[in-house]
Structure formats: structure tokens, C-alpha cells
Design an enzyme around this catalytic site. Sequence first.
Site, mmCIF file in Angstrom:
data_model
loop_
_atom_site.group_PDB
_atom_site.id
_atom_site.type_symbol
_atom_site.label_atom_id
_atom_site.label_comp_id
_atom_site.label_asym_id
_atom_site.label_seq_id
_atom_site.Cartn_x
_atom_site.Cartn_y
_atom_site.Cartn_z
ATOM 1 N N ASP A 1 0.864 -1.163 0.000
ATOM 2 C CA ASP A 1 0.000 0.000 0.000
ATOM 3 C C ASP A 1 0.913 1.229 0.000
ATOM 4 O OD1 ASP A 1 -2.409 1.589 0.417
ATOM 5 O OD2 ASP A 1 -1.726 1.803 2.483
ATOM 6 N N ASP B 1 -0.396 5.134 0.918
ATOM 7 C CA ASP B 1 -0.756 6.189 1.870
ATOM 8 C C ASP B 1 -0.729 5.682 3.303
ATOM 9 O OD1 ASP B 1 -1.479 8.585 0.243
ATOM 10 O OD2 ASP B 1 -2.808 7.133 -0.720
#
Length: 279
Positions: free
Chosen positions: A16, A18
Site C-alpha cells: 500500500d 498512503d
Amino acid sequence: MAPRTDFPPVRACLFDMDGLLLDTEDIYTLCVNLILDKYSRPSMPWSIKAQLQGRPGPDANKILLDWAQLPISSQEYAVETAALHQKLFPGTKPLPGVPELLTSLSRTAEPGVDSPTVHIALATSSHMGNFKLKTSHLADVFSVFPPHRQVVGDDSRLKPGRGKPLPDIFLLALQTINDSLPEGEAPIKPEECLVFEDSVPGVEAGRRAGMRVVWCPHPMLKEEYAGLEEEVLAGRTGKAGDVDLHQVGELGDGWAEYLASLENFPYEKYGMVIPPPKA
């Protein structure tokens, strides 16, 4: 249940972005709170923030706007948000341990290295515009992700409406790796993948994909889920969307773990051999 201990070595790491690679979560919170304050609404609590993390932008905005009851349309909110993003996202920085982790994994793919290659791919809910805003000044960090192994939220290879907590984005990230493996290298199985996530929907997506997961959340998110850590790691919080229980894990099954930071990552635990830096 007794945790599984006979996992194969990790051959692929799926990241991922953010709040996991980049320090964007506090920037997102600031942007939201600036708009809320403008319209005399209370600041966003972490109980709401936790529901937004990891989701595609449209899904996250709907949750927020349903709660905030702002006197503006969703389109107006999107315009105001985009203006703040343009101003603040170019200041993002990698979170602690991230450059070292990515550099170490990339060394396994260098020519002449004896240890098995650990392939990496990016799987972010950020759409391409925001991805570029957040990363264009960090080319040295993100150069380790080949362009074809960067999956973003509005990627044409993803079906609309199939964002996290559904597993599609991680399964696609794995596909991008398998489609570009060197000749003779066996396809990588989901259980040979390690997903790196900070969000609860993201952990659930990784578990639904049949992959191992490292959960490295913002300290305030960890506090929000105090006492529910095992449910998060199993993908069974029930707060990340409709849960098909046969697609997620069991409490304490050993497929996921919590880490407070990505600093000093325990590669050996996952069967990864990191070659020393070249002199």
C-alpha cells in the site's frame, strides 16, 4: 487456534502507499479538517477516519460526507479537497524505515545475487493524479517499482467498484509480477506474498486475497482498534465492508502480524535473504 508456522518463504511483497510508505494520513486529515472548519463543522474523529483509510476516493468521500453533513455538494467538496491536495501533497515524505526496506528488497533482484529475488509491486487506492502529486518528488524511492507493477485506484486493469476491502487490487498486483517473471521462474502463489498495509480495509483485502499481511498503522488508528487487534489481523472487524467470513482469516491463525514501524524489518522471519550492500 494454533498459528500456522510452516509458511513458504515470501517471494513477493505488495505495498500500500498512503500511511504505509508515505506520511500522507495526517495531510489528508488536515485537508478534511480545514474544510470542516470552514463550514463550522466539528473536526473529523478517528472513528470516522478509520473508515476512510484504504478505500477508493469516491467510497471514502461518501462515508465522510454522510457523517459531516456539509452544506455543499459532493462535487463542490471534491473541488475544494483537490485544491488542498495540490498545495500539500508535494510535501510528502517517506515514513521511517521505508527507504531502507525498499532498497534492501530491490537488492535481491540485482544481477549476480545468489539469494532468491523478492519481487515487489505497488497497490494503492490513490488515483493516478494524486499518486503523481505525492511521488513525483520522490523518484528515488519509487523507482524500485517498475511502472507495470504499479497498480493505482483508477487503474484500467481494475473493475470499477472493486476497491479495498475486496481483494482485487492485491490479486492484480500479484498478476503484474507473475506476468513479468524471468523465464523459468515458477509463478508466485498468494501464500508466498506479503502485503504491507496500514488500513483496516487494506488488511482485510490482503487476507481475502489469501496472502500474509503486515499491519503497520498510524498510532491513532492502533488506539482506535485497541483490544480488537486480532480481529483486524484476521480481517474480521466487520467495519470494513460486507464480510464474507469464508474469505477472511481466523483469530490467531499466524497469517498476519502488527508492527509499530517498518524500521529494522525482520526479513528472516519471512524467509527472505537480503544480500549485503555492494562496497
